[in-house]
Design a protein around this motif. Structure first.
Motif, PDB file in Angstrom:
ATOM      1  N   GLU A  94       0.833  -1.201   0.000  1.00 31.74           N
ATOM      2  CA  GLU A  94       0.000   0.000   0.000  1.00 31.74           C
ATOM      3  C   GLU A  94       0.870   1.254   0.000  1.00 31.74           C
ATOM      4  OE1 GLU A  94      -2.888   2.096   3.126  1.00 31.74           O
ATOM      5  OE2 GLU A  94      -3.518   0.093   2.531  1.00 31.74           O
ATOM      6  N   LEU A  95       1.948   1.240   0.771  1.00 26.70           N
ATOM      7  CA  LEU A  95       2.847   2.395   0.791  1.00 26.70           C
ATOM      8  C   LEU A  95       3.504   2.599  -0.572  1.00 26.70           C
ATOM      9  CD1 LEU A  95       4.579   2.040   4.280  1.00 26.70           C
ATOM     10  CD2 LEU A  95       2.928   3.766   3.564  1.00 26.70           C
ATOM     11  N   GLY A  96       3.853   1.509  -1.237  1.00 32.08           N
ATOM     12  CA  GLY A  96       4.432   1.615  -2.576  1.00 32.08           C
ATOM     13  C   GLY A  96       3.455   2.239  -3.557  1.00 32.08           C
ATOM     14  N   ARG A  97       2.199   1.803  -3.514  1.00 35.99           N
ATOM     15  CA  ARG A  97       1.175   2.387  -4.399  1.00 35.99           C
ATOM     16  C   ARG A  97       0.955   3.862  -4.072  1.00 35.99           C
ATOM     17  NH1 ARG A  97      -0.915  -2.661  -3.430  1.00 35.99           N
ATOM     18  NH2 ARG A  97      -2.230  -1.932  -1.726  1.00 35.99           N
ATOM     19  N   GLU A  98       0.937   4.178  -2.793  1.00 35.44           N
ATOM     20  CA  GLU A  98       0.741   5.571  -2.385  1.00 35.44           C
ATOM     21  C   GLU A  98       1.913   6.441  -2.850  1.00 35.44           C
ATOM     22  OE1 GLU A  98       0.005   8.176   1.685  1.00 35.44           O
ATOM     23  OE2 GLU A  98      -0.001   5.997   1.770  1.00 35.44           O
ATOM     24  N   ASN A  99       3.129   5.931  -2.733  1.00 34.10           N
ATOM     25  CA  ASN A  99       4.305   6.678  -3.196  1.00 34.10           C
ATOM     26  C   ASN A  99       4.250   6.920  -4.697  1.00 34.10           C
ATOM     27  OD1 ASN A  99       5.487   7.036  -0.725  1.00 34.10           O
ATOM     28  ND2 ASN A  99       6.801   5.227  -0.874  1.00 34.10           N
ATOM     29  N   GLU A 100       3.863   5.900  -5.449  1.00 29.86           N
ATOM     30  CA  GLU A 100       3.757   6.065  -6.902  1.00 29.86           C
ATOM     31  C   GLU A 100       2.710   7.115  -7.260  1.00 29.86           C
ATOM     32  OE1 GLU A 100       5.545   4.878  -9.463  1.00 29.86           O
ATOM     33  OE2 GLU A 100       6.880   4.132  -7.885  1.00 29.86           O
ATOM     34  N   GLU A 101       1.578   7.088  -6.574  1.00 27.63           N
ATOM     35  CA  GLU A 101       0.518   8.067  -6.825  1.00 27.63           C
ATOM     36  C   GLU A 101       1.010   9.476  -6.505  1.00 27.63           C
ATOM     37  OE1 GLU A 101      -3.120   9.915  -7.653  1.00 27.63           O
ATOM     38  OE2 GLU A 101      -2.337   7.958  -8.241  1.00 27.63           O
ATOM     39  N   LEU A 102       1.708   9.632  -5.395  1.00 24.45           N
ATOM     40  CA  LEU A 102       2.226  10.950  -5.029  1.00 24.45           C
ATOM     41  C   LEU A 102       3.271  11.435  -6.029  1.00 24.45           C
ATOM     42  CD1 LEU A 102       2.501  10.554  -1.153  1.00 24.45           C
ATOM     43  CD2 LEU A 102       0.874  11.975  -2.419  1.00 24.45           C
ATOM     44  N   ARG A 103       4.137  10.544  -6.482  1.00 27.07           N
ATOM     45  CA  ARG A 103       5.143  10.927  -7.496  1.00 27.07           C
ATOM     46  C   ARG A 103       4.467  11.369  -8.791  1.00 27.07           C
ATOM     47  NH1 ARG A 103      10.392   8.986  -6.033  1.00 27.07           N
ATOM     48  NH2 ARG A 103      10.242   7.597  -4.249  1.00 27.07           N
ATOM     49  N   ARG A 104       3.423  10.662  -9.182  1.00 27.29           N
ATOM     50  CA  ARG A 104       2.696  11.035 -10.398  1.00 27.29           C
ATOM     51  C   ARG A 104       2.067  12.414 -10.249  1.00 27.29           C
ATOM     52  NH1 ARG A 104      -2.170  11.391 -11.983  1.00 27.29           N
ATOM     53  NH2 ARG A 104      -3.088  10.488 -10.117  1.00 27.29           N
ATOM     54  N   ARG A 105       1.455  12.653  -9.076  1.00 22.72           N
ATOM     55  CA  ARG A 105       0.818  13.961  -8.849  1.00 22.72           C
ATOM     56  C   ARG A 105       1.850  15.089  -8.816  1.00 22.72           C
ATOM     57  NH1 ARG A 105      -3.116  13.228  -3.867  1.00 22.72           N
ATOM     58  NH2 ARG A 105      -3.501  15.423  -4.322  1.00 22.72           N
ATOM     59  N   ILE A 106       3.003  14.847  -8.223  1.00 21.45           N
ATOM     60  CA  ILE A 106       4.058  15.869  -8.194  1.00 21.45           C
ATOM     61  C   ILE A 106       4.538  16.167  -9.606  1.00 21.45           C
ATOM     62  CG2 ILE A 106       6.469  16.270  -7.522  1.00 21.45           C
ATOM     63  CD1 ILE A 106       5.770  14.800  -4.875  1.00 21.45           C
TER      64      ILE A 106
END
Length: 106
Positions: free
Chosen positions: A83-95
């Motif tokens: 879940e943390l990996g998915r959340e990190n990927e989502e945040l990187r995409r948004r940034i």
């Protein structure tokens, strides 16, 4: 040994099962308890609660196809890492999107 009433004691020494034996059997075989609670008023159903309880060992539950705790981040560190990996990927995409928007402004 008998009670004063002449009835034999349940689970006399050597004659019955102790709690550990019963628990071992229940966990090995598994037990399902199901029930429904319905509240009606003048033939109008106001509330229905469906209760389902499965008591089994982890191994037996997996044999039955029950493994929800492995995907629950609150119960599994592996699921939490995923879940943390998915959340990190989502945040990187948004940034990256925000940075692209900032670069597009004059």
């Amino acid at each position: 040994m008998t009670f004063p009433s002449g009835m034999p004691r349940p689970y006399e020494d050597g004659g019955g099962a102790n709690l550990a034996d019963i628990l071992e059997r229940v966990l090995d075989k598994g037990v399902v308890i199901a029930g429904d609670i319905r509240i009606n008023l003048l033939d109008i159903e106001l509330l229905t609660i469906k209760l389902r309880l499965v008591v089994a060992s982890v191994e037996r539950a997996k044999e039955m196809g029950i493994d929800w705790w492995e995907q629950d981040p609150a119960l599994s560190s592996r699921a939490r890492r995923g879940e943390l990996g998915r959340e990190n990927e989502e945040l990187r995409r948004r940034i990256a999107e925000l940075e692209d928007r900032r670069e597009e402004r004059p």
